[in-house]
Design an enzyme around this catalytic site. Structure first.
Site, PDB file in Angstrom:
ATOM      1  N   ILE A  73       0.832  -1.082   0.009  1.00 11.39           N
ATOM      2  CA  ILE A  73       0.155   0.026   0.204  1.00 11.39           C
ATOM      3  C   ILE A  73       0.732   1.192  -0.280  1.00 11.39           C
ATOM      4  O   ILE A  73       0.876   1.886  -0.511  1.00 11.39           O
ATOM      5  CB  ILE A  73      -0.848  -0.064   0.622  1.00 11.39           C
ATOM      6  CG1 ILE A  73      -1.733   1.207   0.860  1.00 11.39           C
ATOM      7  CG2 ILE A  73      -0.410   0.157   2.455  1.00 11.39           C
ATOM      8  CD1 ILE A  73      -2.662   1.095  -0.531  1.00 11.39           C
ATOM      9  N   ARG A 110       1.665   1.924  -2.929  1.00  8.74           N
ATOM     10  CA  ARG A 110       0.465   2.956  -4.248  1.00  8.74           C
ATOM     11  C   ARG A 110       0.438   4.027  -4.203  1.00  8.74           C
ATOM     12  O   ARG A 110      -0.079   5.003  -4.453  1.00  8.74           O
ATOM     13  CB  ARG A 110      -0.869   1.623  -3.683  1.00  8.74           C
ATOM     14  CG  ARG A 110      -2.006   1.516  -4.982  1.00  8.74           C
ATOM     15  CD  ARG A 110      -2.601   0.967  -4.536  1.00  8.74           C
ATOM     16  NE  ARG A 110      -2.427  -0.455  -4.996  1.00  8.74           N
ATOM     17  CZ  ARG A 110      -4.010  -1.216  -4.316  1.00  8.74           C
ATOM     18  NH1 ARG A 110      -4.754  -0.194  -3.508  1.00  8.74           N
ATOM     19  NH2 ARG A 110      -4.068  -2.620  -4.482  1.00  8.74           N
ATOM     20  N   HIS A 162      -1.423  -1.315  14.347  1.00  8.03           N
ATOM     21  CA  HIS A 162      -1.443   0.796  14.010  1.00  8.03           C
ATOM     22  C   HIS A 162      -1.392   1.846  15.004  1.00  8.03           C
ATOM     23  O   HIS A 162      -0.233   2.551  15.118  1.00  8.03           O
ATOM     24  CB  HIS A 162      -3.030   0.217  13.221  1.00  8.03           C
ATOM     25  CG  HIS A 162      -2.445  -0.318  11.838  1.00  8.03           C
ATOM     26  ND1 HIS A 162      -4.224  -0.322  10.882  1.00  8.03           N
ATOM     27  CD2 HIS A 162      -1.995  -0.519  10.888  1.00  8.03           C
ATOM     28  CE1 HIS A 162      -3.061  -0.498   9.814  1.00  8.03           C
ATOM     29  NE2 HIS A 162      -2.649  -1.155   9.626  1.00  8.03           N
ATOM     30  N   LYS A 166      -6.112   0.690   7.439  1.00 10.56           N
ATOM     31  CA  LYS A 166      -7.275   0.499   7.629  1.00 10.56           C
ATOM     32  C   LYS A 166      -6.620  -1.020   7.738  1.00 10.56           C
ATOM     33  O   LYS A 166      -5.748  -1.614   7.219  1.00 10.56           O
ATOM     34  CB  LYS A 166      -8.555   0.389   6.398  1.00 10.56           C
ATOM     35  CG  LYS A 166      -8.188   0.220   4.826  1.00 10.56           C
ATOM     36  CD  LYS A 166      -7.301  -0.782   4.651  1.00 10.56           C
ATOM     37  CE  LYS A 166      -8.238  -2.030   4.658  1.00 10.56           C
ATOM     38  NZ  LYS A 166      -7.740  -3.375   3.984  1.00 10.56           N
ATOM     39  N   ARG A 214      -1.479 -10.753   6.359  1.00  7.40           N
ATOM     40  CA  ARG A 214      -2.867 -11.009   6.398  1.00  7.40           C
ATOM     41  C   ARG A 214      -3.390 -12.412   6.850  1.00  7.40           C
ATOM     42  O   ARG A 214      -4.227 -13.441   7.320  1.00  7.40           O
ATOM     43  CB  ARG A 214      -3.025 -10.692   4.663  1.00  7.40           C
ATOM     44  CG  ARG A 214      -3.563  -9.303   4.508  1.00  7.40           C
ATOM     45  CD  ARG A 214      -4.376  -9.144   2.686  1.00  7.40           C
ATOM     46  NE  ARG A 214      -4.384  -7.840   2.722  1.00  7.40           N
ATOM     47  CZ  ARG A 214      -3.097  -6.891   2.938  1.00  7.40           C
ATOM     48  NH1 ARG A 214      -1.755  -8.001   2.959  1.00  7.40           N
ATOM     49  NH2 ARG A 214      -3.049  -6.057   2.378  1.00  7.40           N
TER      50      ARG A 214
HETATM   51  N1  NAP Z   1      -6.727   1.352   2.052  1.00  5.00           N
HETATM   52  C1  NAP Z   1      -6.451  -0.021   1.259  1.00  5.00           C
HETATM   53  O1  NAP Z   1      -6.548   0.310  -0.217  1.00  5.00           O
HETATM   54  C2  NAP Z   1      -5.426  -0.879   1.408  1.00  5.00           C
HETATM   55  C3  NAP Z   1      -4.528  -2.033   0.591  1.00  5.00           C
HETATM   56  C4  NAP Z   1      -3.524  -2.491   1.454  1.00  5.00           C
HETATM   57  C5  NAP Z   1      -3.284  -2.608   2.190  1.00  5.00           C
HETATM   58  N2  NAP Z   1      -3.798  -2.097   3.046  1.00  5.00           N
HETATM   59  C6  NAP Z   1      -3.697  -1.654   4.551  1.00  5.00           C
HETATM   60  O2  NAP Z   1      -2.263  -1.162   4.253  1.00  5.00           O
HETATM   61  C7  NAP Z   1      -1.492  -2.001   5.986  1.00  5.00           C
HETATM   62  C8  NAP Z   1      -0.214  -2.520   5.169  1.00  5.00           C
HETATM   63  O3  NAP Z   1      -1.135  -3.317   3.834  1.00  5.00           O
HETATM   64  P1  NAP Z   1       0.308  -4.385   3.146  1.00  5.00           P
HETATM   65  O4  NAP Z   1      -0.521  -4.759   1.987  1.00  5.00           O
HETATM   66  O5  NAP Z   1       0.726  -2.854   2.757  1.00  5.00           O
HETATM   67  O6  NAP Z   1       1.053  -5.186   3.684  1.00  5.00           O
HETATM   68  P2  NAP Z   1       2.291  -5.411   3.007  1.00  5.00           P
HETATM   69  O7  NAP Z   1       3.044  -5.497   2.246  1.00  5.00           O
HETATM   70  O8  NAP Z   1       2.605  -6.704   4.218  1.00  5.00           O
HETATM   71  O9  NAP Z   1       3.596  -4.327   3.875  1.00  5.00           O
HETATM   72  C9  NAP Z   1       3.307  -4.047   5.473  1.00  5.00           C
HETATM   73  C10 NAP Z   1       4.670  -2.886   6.143  1.00  5.00           C
HETATM   74  O10 NAP Z   1       4.473  -3.521   6.945  1.00  5.00           O
HETATM   75  C11 NAP Z   1       6.402  -3.188   7.476  1.00  5.00           C
HETATM   76  N3  NAP Z   1       6.132  -4.045   8.711  1.00  5.00           N
HETATM   77  C12 NAP Z   1       6.697  -3.549  10.046  1.00  5.00           C
HETATM   78  N4  NAP Z   1       6.311  -5.230  10.525  1.00  5.00           N
HETATM   79  C13 NAP Z   1       5.829  -5.539  10.147  1.00  5.00           C
HETATM   80  C14 NAP Z   1       6.102  -7.142  10.734  1.00  5.00           C
HETATM   81  N5  NAP Z   1       5.934  -7.685  11.447  1.00  5.00           N
HETATM   82  N6  NAP Z   1       5.750  -7.931   9.227  1.00  5.00           N
HETATM   83  C15 NAP Z   1       5.482  -7.863   8.019  1.00  5.00           C
HETATM   84  N7  NAP Z   1       5.628  -6.519   7.934  1.00  5.00           N
HETATM   85  C16 NAP Z   1       5.979  -5.662   8.591  1.00  5.00           C
HETATM   86  C17 NAP Z   1       7.095  -3.636   6.554  1.00  5.00           C
HETATM   87  O11 NAP Z   1       7.900  -3.386   6.015  1.00  5.00           O
HETATM   88  P3  NAP Z   1       9.456  -2.556   6.110  1.00  5.00           P
HETATM   89  O12 NAP Z   1       9.733  -3.762   6.749  1.00  5.00           O
HETATM   90  O13 NAP Z   1      10.032  -2.541   4.939  1.00  5.00           O
HETATM   91  O14 NAP Z   1       9.347  -1.916   6.997  1.00  5.00           O
HETATM   92  C18 NAP Z   1       5.778  -4.080   5.131  1.00  5.00           C
HETATM   93  O15 NAP Z   1       6.697  -4.169   4.405  1.00  5.00           O
HETATM   94  C19 NAP Z   1      -2.278  -3.281   6.579  1.00  5.00           C
HETATM   95  O16 NAP Z   1      -3.307  -2.663   7.393  1.00  5.00           O
HETATM   96  C20 NAP Z   1      -4.053  -2.855   4.690  1.00  5.00           C
HETATM   97  O17 NAP Z   1      -5.064  -3.290   5.751  1.00  5.00           O
HETATM   98  C21 NAP Z   1      -4.131  -1.149   2.328  1.00  5.00           C
END
Ligand code: NAP
Length: 322
Positions: A11, A14, A75, A93, A162
């Site tokens: 995200i 994006r 969060h 979210k 997830r």
């Molecule tokens: N609004 C929307 O349309 C939308 C769409 C998708 C996701 N989201 C929300 O955005 C949030 C993140 O989703 P995402 O899809 O971006 O997730 P993701 O690809 O898994 O990325 C999460 C990021 O959080 C960091 N992180 C810190 N501690 C972590 C841990 N213990 N395990 C995994 N990652 C950790 C990591 O970045 P670093 O390691 O680089 O610090 C990781 O790249 C969620 O709450 C999701 O529901 C929202």
């Protein structure tokens, strides 16, 4: 508003461009747990300042707001720390793991005198305003029932947050946030719920629920990680219903549309343009009253709590929110 971004996940990759292209917003610094990943991600977007660890962002005098783009279990902690450091908060979210945590975020932002929004972008689309317009203008007649569904088929690889209960995984928080929120946006204060969840490895993979609102309005919602991609809703009134087949984020084929079906069987299609993400960011940066969005987020979180409780108790649960 100068943003510091926490996390380099999907995200972030994006939304950063939207933060950079919204008038009044910019990105000062991007943080990752890993210095090389921060530098790589910053490089993709021309963000010169990148840091290892999230803490440094909170003490940065050139940061006015923090974008919390981390798994749900992180969060509340980072949003509250950001508020305590005097930074505005844009939090992904679901706002938090539960209603108690969500209230703590709201209280911390109030105490810190900072603005906050959950990054539920669809609420900020012109199309969503138009749907509320159909409802409020009386075109739909008295609202009777709301339906909403969202799913993805087995979309995540092992290791995705997830699918990890300890990180706040599961479809109820991840996409139930949208379906419950869609019902609440139209229905108002949710009063009671009956919910079911199917849990695998401690993670909710499917959920369905019935929700009761005031004034004899009801809703049925479904979300899952085991059906093809869906993101539709219907708000059914006595005179007409409005139907949207991609309410949370428009399908790639533009323009985004809704259909109004009336009692005579006539169908009108309406289309809209605009970026829901940039509208959302602009609202946080503006002086606009955000209290309606805060109520919406807190009601949504309380409803998800009650669905989880109901799926354990097997009975209708009261939803505690204002
Ligand atoms: N609004 C929307 O349309 C939308 C769409 C998708 C996701 N989201 C929300 O955005 C949030 C993140 O989703 P995402 O899809 O971006 O997730 P993701 O690809 O898994 O990325 C999460 C990021 O959080 C960091 N992180 C810190 N501690 C972590 C841990 N213990 N395990 C995994 N990652 C950790 C990591 O970045 P670093 O390691 O680089 O610090 C990781 O790249 C969620 O709450 C999701 O529901 C929202």
């Amino acid at each position: 508003m100068r943003f510091g971004v926490l996390g380099t996940g999907r995200i972030t990759r994006r939304l950063v461009a939207d933060l950079q292209s919204t008038p009044g917003a910019s990105v000062t610094v991007l943080a990752s747990r890993d210095a090389a990943r921060a530098a790589w991600c910053g490089g993709q977007y021309g963000i010169a300042r990148t840091v290892a660890g999230y803490e440094a962002v909170l003490g940065d005098p050139e940061v006015d707001a923090v974008y919390v783009a981390l798994p749900p279990s992180l969060h509340a902690d980072w949003a509250i720390r950001a508020a305590a450091a005097g930074k505005h908060v844009l939090c992904e979210k679901p706002l938090a793991l539960d209603h108690a945590q969500a209230l703590s975020i709201a209280s911390a932002c109030e105490a810190g005198g900072v603005r906050w929004l959950d990054a539920t972008a669809w609420l900020h689309h012109q199309r969503t305003d138009a749907m509320l317009g159909f409802l409020r203008s009386g075109e739909l007649g008295k609202l009777r029932h709301i339906s909403a569904a969202m799913s993805f088929y087995n979309p995540f690889q092992a290791g995705d947050h997830r699918l990890d209960a300890s990180l706040g995984g599961g479809c109820l928080l991840d996409i139930g946030w949208y379906t419950a929120g869609c019902a609440i946006l139209a229905g108002g204060v949710p009063r009671r719920v009956f919910g079911e969840t199917r849990v695998e490895n401690g993670v909710v993979m499917r959920s369905m629920a019935m929700i009761w609102f005031d004034d004899d309005v009801t809703a049925t919602i479904h979300c899952s990680f085991d059906a093809a991609t869906r993101k539709w809703c219907e708000w059914a009134g006595e005179q007409a219903s409005v139907i949207c087949d991609d309410f949370s984020r428009p399908w790639a084929d533009r323009p985004p549309r809704v259909w109004v079906h009336n009692r005579a069987g006539e169908v009108q299609s309406h289309s809209y343009e605009g970026s829901q993400e940039r509208n959302m960011i602009a609202k946080l940066c503006s002086g606009d009253d955000l209290s309606g969005y805060h109520r919406q987020a807190l009601r949504t979180q309380a409803t998800l709590d009650a669905i989880a409780r109901s799926s354990v108790s097997g009975t209708v649960e009261t939803i505690q929110c204002e």
